[in-house]
Scaffold this active site. Structure first.
Site, PDB file in Angstrom:
ATOM      1  N   LYS A  66       0.821  -1.218   0.000  1.00 36.89           N
ATOM      2  CA  LYS A  66       0.000   0.000   0.000  1.00 36.89           C
ATOM      3  C   LYS A  66       0.854   1.266   0.000  1.00 36.89           C
ATOM      4  O   LYS A  66       0.425   2.303  -0.484  1.00 36.89           O
ATOM      5  CB  LYS A  66      -0.950   0.006   1.201  1.00 36.89           C
ATOM      6  N   ASN A  87      -4.925   2.026  -1.793  1.00 37.04           N
ATOM      7  CA  ASN A  87      -5.507   0.684  -1.950  1.00 37.04           C
ATOM      8  C   ASN A  87      -6.245   0.523  -3.279  1.00 37.04           C
ATOM      9  O   ASN A  87      -6.704  -0.559  -3.608  1.00 37.04           O
ATOM     10  CB  ASN A  87      -6.435   0.331  -0.775  1.00 37.04           C
TER      11      ASN A  87
END
Ligand code: ATR
Length: 280
Positions: A66, A87
């Site tokens: 991420k 994300n």
């Protein structure tokens, strides 16, 4: 053209995202596929080049990438930039833009069930200060709460969350012990630590002995779907919010970024709950 979506992370073979996005495509009558790109760390750059060449419409990013994905993107949405984690990535005419839908997805899921909770007199306690807590805290600070306090095992990590807050928001950093003692002050408790996750299902991050009646207690863990923390909240007459809702609402927002379409979640939410209960 059929939609081309995917997920990049490691390991991801148990991910529920392909199931969720295939449900969304079916529900809206959209043709497409959602592929898994399970990549060990050393191959991240090669895999991203491959994804770009494949001209995906967009993809999700999960643990452990991420943050690592950010240098490969052309633009970041302002929330993703502030949180420092992505994300969801969308292909905008060959340029790649990163978003973070975790926090907003979380807020949407709570608002659906507890609209009365969002008011200027309400006090929130956030438990945990990891990656998930960061996005959720940022999204909570956009709502009109009186205060949002944070308790975490490591105080320093809790303090680092303050970087993402809006100026007007009041936050104190508490120890778990202080949080337990002052629990009756809060209207909304958000559990974001990994304590209580399978296989350690009996564990509970703090005691709920001092919980005020009707307080909304939320746990972002969805395996098990009803954690010990939530079971105890129910015994103390709290109202509970289950973790699978966040999973679904962050996916709904990602799908909206990729397609411009909002999928209704009524049926999928109960199907996902059944699926998770079936795995227990
Ligand atoms: P995620 O991305 O899922 O949030 P993470 O960034 O590893 O995962 O964060 C895990 C959170 O669970 C942190 O708040 C962590 O506390 P520390 O910051 O003190 O490490 C918390 N956590 C994990 N195990 C814990 C335990 N046994 N007791 C209390 N908190 C715990």
């Amino acid at each position: 053209m059929p939609l081309k979506l995917g997920l990049i992370g490691y390991p991801i073979n148990h991910s529920l995202s392909p199931w969720i996005h295939n449900e969304f495509m079916q529900r809206l009558g959209i043709e497409g596929e959602y592929l898994l790109y399970e990549v060990p760390e050393a191959n991240l750059g090669t895999m991203i080049n491959h994804i770009k060449e494949m001209k995906l419409n967009g993809f999700n990013v999960t643990v452990p990438y991420k943050q690592a994905i950010i240098p490969y993107l052309d633009f970041l949405d302002s929330d993703a930039e502030k949180i420092g984690a992505v994300n969801t990535v969308v292909n905008e005419n060959g340029k790649w833009k990163g978003y973070n839908t975790d926090g907003q997805g979380y807020i949407r899921s709570v608002k659906m069930s507890f609209p009365d909770l969002f008011g200027a007199s309400k006090k929130v306690l956030l438990l945990g200060a990891g990656g998930a807590a960061r996005g959720i805290y940022r999204a909570l600070t956009h709502e009109p709460f009186e205060r949002i306090d944070i308790a975490n095992r490591t105080g320093e990590r809790a303090r680092s969350l303050l970087d993402v807050k809006e100026d007007r928001v009041e936050t104190s950093i508490l120890s778990f012990q202080e949080a337990e003692q002052q629990l009756f002050n809060y209207d909304f408790i958000v559990q974001t630590t990994s304590v209580g996750m399978k296989p350690n299902v009996a564990d509970q991050v703090i005691s709920l002995e001092n919980l005020k009646e009707n307080t909304v207690v939320s746990d972002i863990i969805y395996q098990p779907i009803l954690t010990s923390f939530l079971k105890n909240a129910q015994r103390q007459n709290g109202r509970t919010h289950l973790g699978h809702a966040m999973l679904l609402y962050q996916a709904q927002l990602a799908f909206q970024i990729w397609t411009g379409k909002t999928v209704p979640l009524d049926r999928t939410l109960s199907k996902l709950e059944q699926r998770l209960r079936g795995n227990e």
